[in-house]
Design an enzyme around this catalytic site. Structure first.
Site, PDB file in Angstrom:
ATOM      1  CG  ASP A   1      56.916 -14.004   1.262  1.00  0.00           C
ATOM      2  OD1 ASP A   1      57.662 -13.024   1.449  1.00  0.00           O
ATOM      3  OD2 ASP A   1      57.335 -15.098   0.824  1.00  0.00           O
TER       4      ASP A   1
ATOM      5  CG  HIS B   1      64.634 -15.966  -2.822  1.00  0.00           C
ATOM      6  ND1 HIS B   1      63.581 -16.352  -3.609  1.00  0.00           N
ATOM      7  CD2 HIS B   1      64.481 -16.629  -1.652  1.00  0.00           C
ATOM      8  CE1 HIS B   1      62.829 -17.207  -2.933  1.00  0.00           C
ATOM      9  NE2 HIS B   1      63.356 -17.399  -1.742  1.00  0.00           N
TER      10      HIS B   1
ATOM     11  CE  LYS C   1      60.644 -14.120  -0.308  1.00  0.00           C
ATOM     12  NZ  LYS C   1      59.528 -15.006  -0.670  1.00  0.00           N
TER      13      LYS C   1
ATOM     14  CE1 TYR D   1      59.479 -19.262  -2.789  1.00  0.00           C
ATOM     15  CE2 TYR D   1      57.669 -17.895  -2.038  1.00  0.00           C
ATOM     16  CZ  TYR D   1      58.932 -18.408  -1.857  1.00  0.00           C
ATOM     17  OH  TYR D   1      59.640 -18.079  -0.717  1.00  0.00           O
TER      18      TYR D   1
HETATM   19  N1  NAP Z   1      63.112 -16.419   1.702  1.00  0.00           N
HETATM   20  C1  NAP Z   1      63.211 -17.735   1.651  1.00  0.00           C
HETATM   21  O1  NAP Z   1      64.249 -18.302   1.279  1.00  0.00           O
HETATM   22  C2  NAP Z   1      62.041 -18.552   2.064  1.00  0.00           C
HETATM   23  C3  NAP Z   1      62.203 -19.920   2.299  1.00  0.00           C
HETATM   24  C4  NAP Z   1      61.087 -20.641   2.692  1.00  0.00           C
HETATM   25  C5  NAP Z   1      59.862 -20.027   2.854  1.00  0.00           C
HETATM   26  N2  NAP Z   1      59.722 -18.685   2.581  1.00  0.00           N
HETATM   27  C6  NAP Z   1      58.406 -18.003   2.710  1.00  0.00           C
HETATM   28  O2  NAP Z   1      57.885 -18.267   4.021  1.00  0.00           O
HETATM   29  C7  NAP Z   1      56.615 -18.915   3.902  1.00  0.00           C
HETATM   30  C8  NAP Z   1      56.402 -19.855   5.049  1.00  0.00           C
HETATM   31  O3  NAP Z   1      57.390 -20.873   5.102  1.00  0.00           O
HETATM   32  P1  NAP Z   1      57.142 -22.392   4.639  1.00  0.00           P
HETATM   33  O4  NAP Z   1      56.058 -22.432   3.630  1.00  0.00           O
HETATM   34  O5  NAP Z   1      58.466 -22.950   4.264  1.00  0.00           O
HETATM   35  O6  NAP Z   1      56.726 -23.140   5.968  1.00  0.00           O
HETATM   36  P2  NAP Z   1      55.655 -22.947   7.151  1.00  0.00           P
HETATM   37  O7  NAP Z   1      54.808 -21.776   6.929  1.00  0.00           O
HETATM   38  O8  NAP Z   1      56.434 -23.075   8.407  1.00  0.00           O
HETATM   39  O9  NAP Z   1      54.798 -24.288   7.021  1.00  0.00           O
HETATM   40  C9  NAP Z   1      53.970 -24.547   5.940  1.00  0.00           C
HETATM   41  C10 NAP Z   1      53.505 -25.998   6.059  1.00  0.00           C
HETATM   42  O10 NAP Z   1      52.763 -26.175   7.258  1.00  0.00           O
HETATM   43  C11 NAP Z   1      51.432 -26.585   6.945  1.00  0.00           C
HETATM   44  N3  NAP Z   1      50.541 -25.836   7.844  1.00  0.00           N
HETATM   45  C12 NAP Z   1      50.153 -24.550   7.737  1.00  0.00           C
HETATM   46  N4  NAP Z   1      49.380 -24.185   8.769  1.00  0.00           N
HETATM   47  C13 NAP Z   1      49.268 -25.271   9.555  1.00  0.00           C
HETATM   48  C14 NAP Z   1      48.592 -25.521  10.761  1.00  0.00           C
HETATM   49  N5  NAP Z   1      47.873 -24.560  11.368  1.00  0.00           N
HETATM   50  N6  NAP Z   1      48.677 -26.758  11.313  1.00  0.00           N
HETATM   51  C15 NAP Z   1      49.392 -27.716  10.702  1.00  0.00           C
HETATM   52  N7  NAP Z   1      50.076 -27.545   9.556  1.00  0.00           N
HETATM   53  C16 NAP Z   1      50.010 -26.321   8.978  1.00  0.00           C
HETATM   54  C17 NAP Z   1      51.219 -26.251   5.485  1.00  0.00           C
HETATM   55  O11 NAP Z   1      50.351 -27.166   4.874  1.00  0.00           O
HETATM   56  P3  NAP Z   1      49.065 -26.779   3.965  1.00  0.00           P
HETATM   57  O12 NAP Z   1      49.467 -25.708   3.002  1.00  0.00           O
HETATM   58  O13 NAP Z   1      48.759 -28.068   3.300  1.00  0.00           O
HETATM   59  O14 NAP Z   1      48.014 -26.337   4.923  1.00  0.00           O
HETATM   60  C18 NAP Z   1      52.628 -26.423   4.924  1.00  0.00           C
HETATM   61  O15 NAP Z   1      52.904 -27.771   4.678  1.00  0.00           O
HETATM   62  C19 NAP Z   1      56.727 -19.604   2.536  1.00  0.00           C
HETATM   63  O16 NAP Z   1      55.490 -20.071   2.081  1.00  0.00           O
HETATM   64  C20 NAP Z   1      57.365 -18.518   1.727  1.00  0.00           C
HETATM   65  O17 NAP Z   1      56.410 -17.522   1.390  1.00  0.00           O
HETATM   66  C21 NAP Z   1      60.805 -17.947   2.209  1.00  0.00           C
END
Ligand code: NAP
Length: 280
Positions: free
Chosen positions: A49, A112, A79, A54
């Site tokens: 994704d 988005h 997006k 980004y």
């Molecule tokens: N459509 C939208 O508006 C929208 C908004 C937000 C996100 N997204 C998408 O959804 C994806 C996921 O959401 P997100 O990045 O906001 O948050 P997330 O996946 O809930 O969390 C990511 C964070 O958690 C850490 N992490 C990952 N695996 C871990 C584990 N096993 N144990 C402990 N910490 C861990 C990562 O650090 P490290 O990378 O340092 O390991 C990073 O800081 C995004 O990357 C993006 O592709 C979309």
């Protein structure tokens, strides 16, 4: 349902979307993102994704190519960002994203955010991209029931997917039920609450009970409901950890227990689309 890392959910037109993908928000452009994508594909993920905003679409594309896995086996989502919304500008934005990704189609193209006054025209552009097969599936992100009601009232094309924040601490049950009733696949972003709630004592206790990590419990809870999850990490061991959720199941009693943790606690603050009037 017994899921595996290669399990998919069905989208219109026979398109198959893997239930687990790699998120890349805040994944630094350059080697960091390229490497994360390659590790994920090596581990067995087949879904990445990204988004224009980004600033790492180029690296996602390069990571996929360098992995040696054929393009057709990898499900790529990108997006259209808010300032590109509108009919002509969304078409141009998609073309630019494809160029950066180095591919001639995306598997899923999403609006988005539900930008007021623009989202309807943007949706028209996405329909064209879908008809032209530039996007194998089209959908939305951060659309709440009021936005979906509006869209479905003006378009016969139902979004294939709605990507929204979902974790044990923000469950959006009414929205999930609504999407299911319309045949819209729900995709959970920030399923790990960006790491902010992984020390919650209830989550830690449940992880201990199953011999899993808090992140694995949060992700298993999401996918066990048939919701797609896209955890982000740039660390190999976490990319592996986040995919090791298919060798156990949370029992019914504990699934119900997690349901009680919902606090509508979002990582988004002022942008939270349920409560903010930014998106009216
Ligand atoms: N459509 C939208 O508006 C929208 C908004 C937000 C996100 N997204 C998408 O959804 C994806 C996921 O959401 P997100 O990045 O906001 O948050 P997330 O996946 O809930 O969390 C990511 C964070 O958690 C850490 N992490 C990952 N695996 C871990 C584990 N096993 N144990 C402990 N910490 C861990 C990562 O650090 P490290 O990378 O340092 O390991 C990073 O800081 C995004 O990357 C993006 O592709 C979309």
């Amino acid at each position: 349902m017994n899921y595996t890392l290669t399990s998919t959910v069905g989208l219109p037109g026979g398109v198959k979307m893997p239930i687990l993908g790699l998120g890349t928000f805040l994944s630094e452009p350059g080697p960091t993102t390229r490497q994360a994508v390659m590790w994920a594909l090596e581990v067995g993920y087949r879904h990445i994704d990204t988004a224009r905003i980004y600033d790492n679409e180029r690296d996602v594309g390069e990571g996929v190519r360098e992995s040696g896995i054929s393009r057709s086996e990898v499900f790529i989502t990108t997006k259209v960002w808010n300032d590109d919304q509108g009919y002509d500008s969304a078409l141009r934005a998609c073309e630019a994203s494809l160029k950066r990704l180095g591919t001639d189609y995306v598997d899923l193209y999403l609006i988005h955010w539900p930008v007021p006054q623009k989202r309807r025209e943007t949706w028209r552009a996405l329909i064209r991209l879908w008809e032209e097969k530039t996007a194998r599936a089209i959908g939305v992100s951060n659309f709440m029931i009021r936005h979906l009601d509006e869209l479905l009232g003006t378009s016969d094309v139902v979004p294939a997917v709605n990507q929204v924040e979902i974790s044990p601490f923000i469950q959006r049950k009414a929205l999930v039920d609504y999407c299911r009733s319309k045949g819209i696949v729900v995709e959970a972003y920030s399923p790990l609450s960006r790491g902010q709630r992984l020390k919650d004592p209830r989550l830690v206790a449940m992880a201990k009970k199953y011999g899993k990590t808090p992140a694995q419990i949060a992700l298993r809870w999401v996918i066990q409901q048939g919701i797609v999850a896209i955890p982000k990490s740039v660390h190999r061991e976490r990319i592996v950890e986040n995919a090791a959720i298919f060798d156990f199941a949370i029992d019914e009693k504990d699934m119900a227990e997690i349901t009680r943790w919902d606090e509508h606690c979002s990582v988004l603050e002022a942008w939270e689309p349920e409560t903010s009037n930014l998106w009216d």
